[in-house]
Design an enzyme around this catalytic site. Structure first.
Site, short mmCIF file in Angstrom:
data_model
loop_
_atom_site.label_atom_id
_atom_site.label_comp_id
_atom_site.label_asym_id
_atom_site.label_seq_id
_atom_site.Cartn_x
_atom_site.Cartn_y
_atom_site.Cartn_z
N ASP A 257 -3.09 1.69 -0.05
CA ASP A 257 -3.45 2.05 -1.60
C ASP A 257 -2.37 3.05 -1.71
O ASP A 257 -1.70 3.61 -0.87
CB ASP A 257 -4.74 2.42 -1.80
CG ASP A 257 -5.08 2.83 -3.29
OD1 ASP A 257 -4.67 2.19 -4.18
OD2 ASP A 257 -5.89 3.89 -3.38
N ASP B 65 -2.40 5.57 -5.08
CA ASP B 65 -3.03 6.96 -5.67
C ASP B 65 -3.98 7.52 -4.79
O ASP B 65 -5.01 6.84 -4.66
CB ASP B 65 -3.41 6.63 -7.21
CG ASP B 65 -2.53 6.05 -8.03
OD1 ASP B 65 -1.14 6.55 -7.92
OD2 ASP B 65 -2.39 4.99 -8.81
N ASP C 211 -8.37 5.43 -0.38
CA ASP C 211 -9.30 6.75 -0.81
C ASP C 211 -10.66 6.45 -1.41
O ASP C 211 -11.51 7.26 -1.61
CB ASP C 211 -8.60 7.77 -1.45
CG ASP C 211 -8.36 7.03 -3.03
OD1 ASP C 211 -8.94 7.69 -3.98
OD2 ASP C 211 -7.67 6.05 -3.34
#
Length: 226
Positions: A11, A13, A186
């Site tokens: 991922d 961001d 995250d």
């Protein structure tokens, strides 16, 4: 020793970057005077809260997020994106994130960035990390080749990340069962793809993902911890 091909999926961001590039681009359009600071910030904050809560309408958001660039046209938009890369993204690129990507590449793993942020914002960021394979929200183009604000195909968001990943595999004639997949993320928004990975890594995880990772025995990586 496994003879399976290894893939490392990231991922973007709050995983490879300590910021949200989509949100930051919106704030940048305020800084350069393209958007009304009060109204844009109000709507951007509302969309971001929906993203964090897992209730985002991604089509509405992409129309909103790409509007400032779309109406300015390609020349101005690309010049602004260059400034954005230099002034916002470059200071957010951390050595430990670059090192993590490089370690996988040196080990011979194929590296992909899989993000729910649109391709206009993320293509140069992937290039900055030295990653050529990017699965991002793809944008429809008009007859002149410029973005329309609509999404092309399946958005790489939540379950859509799994679908786009499997499409990517099919395009390359790769069989999922013959791969070892590590996925760094995250957010609980990425649980569908984390569940699809052989080695999910909760990276800079939010509280919900941290608790779930501990419950399931997943690795937890606090990449930006000083």
């Amino acid at each position: 020793m496994s003879d399976k091909k290894k893939l490392a999926l990231f991922d973007l961001d709050h995983t490879l970057l300590p910021i949200d590039s989509d949100y930051a681009w919106g704030q940048f359009t305020i800084t350069i005077g393209w958007t009304d600071p009060v109204e844009f910030a109000r709507r951007n904050d509302a969309f971001y809260a929906h993203y964090q809560a897992g209730t985002l309408d991604v089509h509405d958001y992409v129309r909103f997020a790409t509007e400032a660039a779309r109406v300015r046209g390609p020349r101005q938009a690309q010049a602004a994106r260059q400034r954005f890369m230099a002034e916002v993204i470059e200071p957010a690129v951390r050595p430990q994130a670059l090192d993590l990507v490089r370690r996988h590449q040196r080990a011979g793993d194929e590296v992909l960035i899989v993000t729910a942020t649109n391709e206009f914002v993320t293509r140069p960021i992937a290039e900055r990390f030295g990653v050529s394979e990017l699965i991002a929200v793809e944008l429809e183009r008009d007859a002149h080749g410029w973005i329309t604000g609509e999404i092309r195909g399946t958005p790489s968001f939540r379950e859509g990340k799994v679908r786009r990943f499997h499409d990517w595999l099919a395009d390359r004639g790769l069989q999922r069962e013959r791969l070892l997949v590590t996925f760094y993320s995250d957010s609980t928004n990425d649980l569908p793809l984390m569940d699809n990975a052989d080695h999910p890594v909760a990276t800079n995880p939010d509280d919900r993902l941290r608790a779930l990772a501990q419950e399931r025995g997943w690795r937890v990586l606090d990449l930006f911890k000083e």
